[in-house]
Design an enzyme around this catalytic site. Structure first.
Site, PDB file in Angstrom:
ATOM      1  N   ASP A  51       9.250   2.781   0.358  1.00 26.05           N
ATOM      2  CA  ASP A  51       8.167   3.368   1.140  1.00 26.05           C
ATOM      3  C   ASP A  51       8.349   2.902   2.583  1.00 26.05           C
ATOM      4  O   ASP A  51       7.986   1.780   2.931  1.00 26.05           O
ATOM      5  CB  ASP A  51       6.817   2.934   0.571  1.00 26.05           C
ATOM      6  CG  ASP A  51       5.651   3.561   1.334  1.00 26.05           C
ATOM      7  OD1 ASP A  51       5.862   4.040   2.470  1.00 26.05           O
ATOM      8  OD2 ASP A  51       4.521   3.555   0.808  1.00 26.05           O
TER       9      ASP A  51
ATOM     10  N   TYR B   7       0.855  -1.192   0.000  1.00 24.37           N
ATOM     11  CA  TYR B   7       0.000   0.000   0.000  1.00 24.37           C
ATOM     12  C   TYR B   7       0.884   1.232   0.000  1.00 24.37           C
ATOM     13  O   TYR B   7       1.845   1.313   0.773  1.00 24.37           O
ATOM     14  CB  TYR B   7      -0.898  -0.002   1.241  1.00 24.37           C
ATOM     15  CG  TYR B   7      -1.795   1.216   1.364  1.00 24.37           C
ATOM     16  CD1 TYR B   7      -2.811   1.449   0.442  1.00 24.37           C
ATOM     17  CD2 TYR B   7      -1.626   2.131   2.401  1.00 24.37           C
ATOM     18  CE1 TYR B   7      -3.641   2.560   0.553  1.00 24.37           C
ATOM     19  CE2 TYR B   7      -2.451   3.246   2.523  1.00 24.37           C
ATOM     20  CZ  TYR B   7      -3.457   3.456   1.591  1.00 24.37           C
ATOM     21  OH  TYR B   7      -4.269   4.552   1.726  1.00 24.37           O
TER      22      TYR B   7
ATOM     23  N   LYS C 249       3.815   8.568   9.424  1.00 28.25           N
ATOM     24  CA  LYS C 249       3.583   7.925  10.717  1.00 28.25           C
ATOM     25  C   LYS C 249       4.578   8.389  11.802  1.00 28.25           C
ATOM     26  O   LYS C 249       4.406   9.484  12.319  1.00 28.25           O
ATOM     27  CB  LYS C 249       3.515   6.415  10.528  1.00 28.25           C
ATOM     28  CG  LYS C 249       2.349   6.089   9.552  1.00 28.25           C
ATOM     29  CD  LYS C 249       1.918   4.679   9.416  1.00 28.25           C
ATOM     30  CE  LYS C 249       0.627   4.625   8.600  1.00 28.25           C
ATOM     31  NZ  LYS C 249       0.645   3.848   7.403  1.00 28.25           N
TER      32      LYS C 249
HETATM   33  C1  PLP Z   1       0.052   4.458   6.001  1.00 29.09           C
HETATM   34  C2  PLP Z   1       0.848   4.244   4.762  1.00 29.09           C
HETATM   35  C3  PLP Z   1       0.841   5.149   3.701  1.00 29.09           C
HETATM   36  C4  PLP Z   1      -0.113   6.320   3.641  1.00 29.09           C
HETATM   37  O1  PLP Z   1       0.074   7.229   4.659  1.00 29.09           O
HETATM   38  P1  PLP Z   1      -1.152   8.212   5.061  1.00 29.09           P
HETATM   39  O2  PLP Z   1      -0.544   9.126   6.062  1.00 29.09           O
HETATM   40  O3  PLP Z   1      -2.222   7.322   5.592  1.00 29.09           O
HETATM   41  O4  PLP Z   1      -1.568   8.905   3.823  1.00 29.09           O
HETATM   42  C5  PLP Z   1       1.717   4.951   2.661  1.00 29.09           C
HETATM   43  N1  PLP Z   1       2.551   3.899   2.638  1.00 29.09           N
HETATM   44  C6  PLP Z   1       2.574   2.988   3.639  1.00 29.09           C
HETATM   45  C7  PLP Z   1       3.547   1.867   3.578  1.00 29.09           C
HETATM   46  C8  PLP Z   1       1.707   3.116   4.716  1.00 29.09           C
HETATM   47  O5  PLP Z   1       1.699   2.184   5.671  1.00 29.09           O
END
Ligand code: PLP
Length: 430
Positions: free
Chosen positions: A239, A144, A267
């Site tokens: 990511d 994701y 995060k």
């Molecule tokens: C949570 C997440 C996102 C998106 O971050 P948001 O602050 O929710 O937009 C992107 N990549 C990864 C791996 C994530 O866990």
């Protein structure tokens, strides 16, 4: 358990907010329950409107690695608020957080702050395209990367199938440049490069996948991605929105010793406030406006309150690296308790763990990619989840999310959790 207030609020919210929630997983649809509406949280505990107290393993989906309402972080947020909550002008705090990220993660030489992980990923892909002058990107099934149009695609069986949108409202034209391969599938990866190497702007990957449940990269997988991207001038984007400052202070790349060209954070870097960041090689990040031709901007980017929370959180992690040892030890204990309960009650289960992140999958198959994750018995997960919540353990209401252990979890929390796991497993049908 009395959940009357939550039930009423949820019913009312559904009239005014789609599904009653501002992010879909919060609606508890897959577990068929009313979500607790949260009143407050402190340390390892979260309390709902009906005064039910839970041990929290969601941690706001990752940011709360120090536990909720950490006194030093709260103090910094308060101080920042008193100085004004937003200026839309540069501040010293942005420089401090940028330097902290750069010092923690050597592959990052320059960094730009934004307000969410989604925004950071979206911008990083734009920069990679601007830098290479190419359009296509490769992403992996089950990873994701936020909800921007081009990344909302994971379907498609073959590597050479171009993306099919996962969401209504995404024109197929927007994902036609998104190529999808299976996580941990070495052959598919090589094949994509055989056919598309010269069209690829970027490969984006979660170096430890956290959004199909925790899935570890097989030995050599990240190395092969690095080798192929280097050979063909493709930008490698890690990511690390979940793994950054979580798997180690230097992220997953610090743990595996692999340097990507660009890294995306979110995060934890916001310490519980809305923050995202993307950074990487200086020549690549210099493509960003006002230095370069790639446009990206934000009214609340680098917000001083958010920076204050991020700086204090990273400071505590940097100066107390024993935290990583403690949260991993506690996660290991949970892992062991899952496996013990699985044996004791005859419930097929696989556990994947990386540091303080773990997932218990109700399946007999080793979970190495989205296909194997999908072999899980989600009905059994639902029943397990309901029993855990009844026992006061708050985990993500989905088989395909991680358990996040924080530094606020103490022995007593872990013991209670292990008891709850045994109780929940004892009630599952064999
Ligand atoms: C949570 C997440 C996102 C998106 O971050 P948001 O602050 O929710 O937009 C992107 N990549 C990864 C791996 C994530 O866990």
């Amino acid at each position: 358990m009395n959940m009357e207030k939550s039930r009423l609020l949820f019913e009312k919210s559904k009239n005014f907010i789609p599904g009653g929630v501002n992010s879909p997983v919060r609606a508890y649809k897959s577990v068929g329950m009313t979500p607790p509406f949260i009143k407050s949280a402190k340390g390892s505990r979260i309390i709902d409107m009906d005064e039910n107290e839970y041990i929290d393993y969601v941690g706001s989906w990752g940011p709360m690695i120090l536990g909720h309402a950490h006194p030093e972080v709260v103090e910094e947020i308060k101080k920042a608020c008193e100085d004004g909550t937003s200026y839309g002008a540069p501040t010293h705090k942005e420089l401090i957080l940028a330097e902290m990220i750069i010092n923690a993660v050597p592959s990052v030489e320059m960094v730009r702050m934004v307000s969410s992980g989604t925004e950071a990923v979206m911008s990083s892909v734009r920069v990679a395209r601007g830098f290479t002058g190419r359009d296509k990107i490769l992403k992996f099934e089950g990873c994701y990367h936020g909800h921007s149009d081009g990344l909302l695609a994971k379907a498609g069986s073959g590597a050479l199938t171009t993306g099919v949108p996962d969401s209504a409202g995404v024109p197929s034209d927007y994902v036609k440049n998104t190529i999808i391969a299976e996580y941990n599938n070495f052959d598919e990866l090589e094949n994509v490069f055989k056919s598309h190497a010269n069209e690829l702007a970027a490969v984006i990957v979660e170096p430890v996948a956290g959004n199909m449940g925790v899935v570890l990269p097989e030995k050599g997988f990240l190395e092969l991605i690095r080798e192929l991207t280097l050979k063909h001038g493709v930008v490698l984007i890690f990511d690390e929105v979940i793994t950054g400052f979580r798997v180690s202070y230097g992220g997953a790349q610090g743990h595996f010793g692999i340097a990507p060209d660009m890294t995306v954070f979110g995060k934890i870097v916001g310490g519980g406030m809305p923050v995202g960041a993307y950074g990487g090689r200086k020549d690549i990040i210099s493509m960003v406006s006002p230095v370069g031709p790639v446009y990206q901007a934000g009214t609340l980017s680098g917000n001083p309150v958010a920076m204050a929370a991020g700086i204090k959180t990273l400071e505590i992690l940097r100066d107390n690296q024993c935290i990583y040892k403690k949260i991993e030890e506690n996660a290991k204990e949970l892992e062991k308790s899952f496996l013990d309960a699985s044996r004791k009650f005859g419930i097929p289960l696989k556990v994947n763990r990386m540091g303080s992140l773990l997932s218990a999958f109700f399946t007999v198959e080793n979970v190495v990619d989205l296909r194997t994750a999908m072999t899980c018995d989600v009905g059994r997960f639902r029943s397990y989840f309901q029993n855990m919540l009844q026992s006061g353990i708050y985990i993500a209401p989905s088989q395909f999310e991680a358990i996040f252990v924080s530094n606020a979890h103490e022995k007593e929390d872990i013991t209670k959790t292990i008891n709850a796991v045994n109780y929940a497993f004892s009630r599952l049908q064999q």
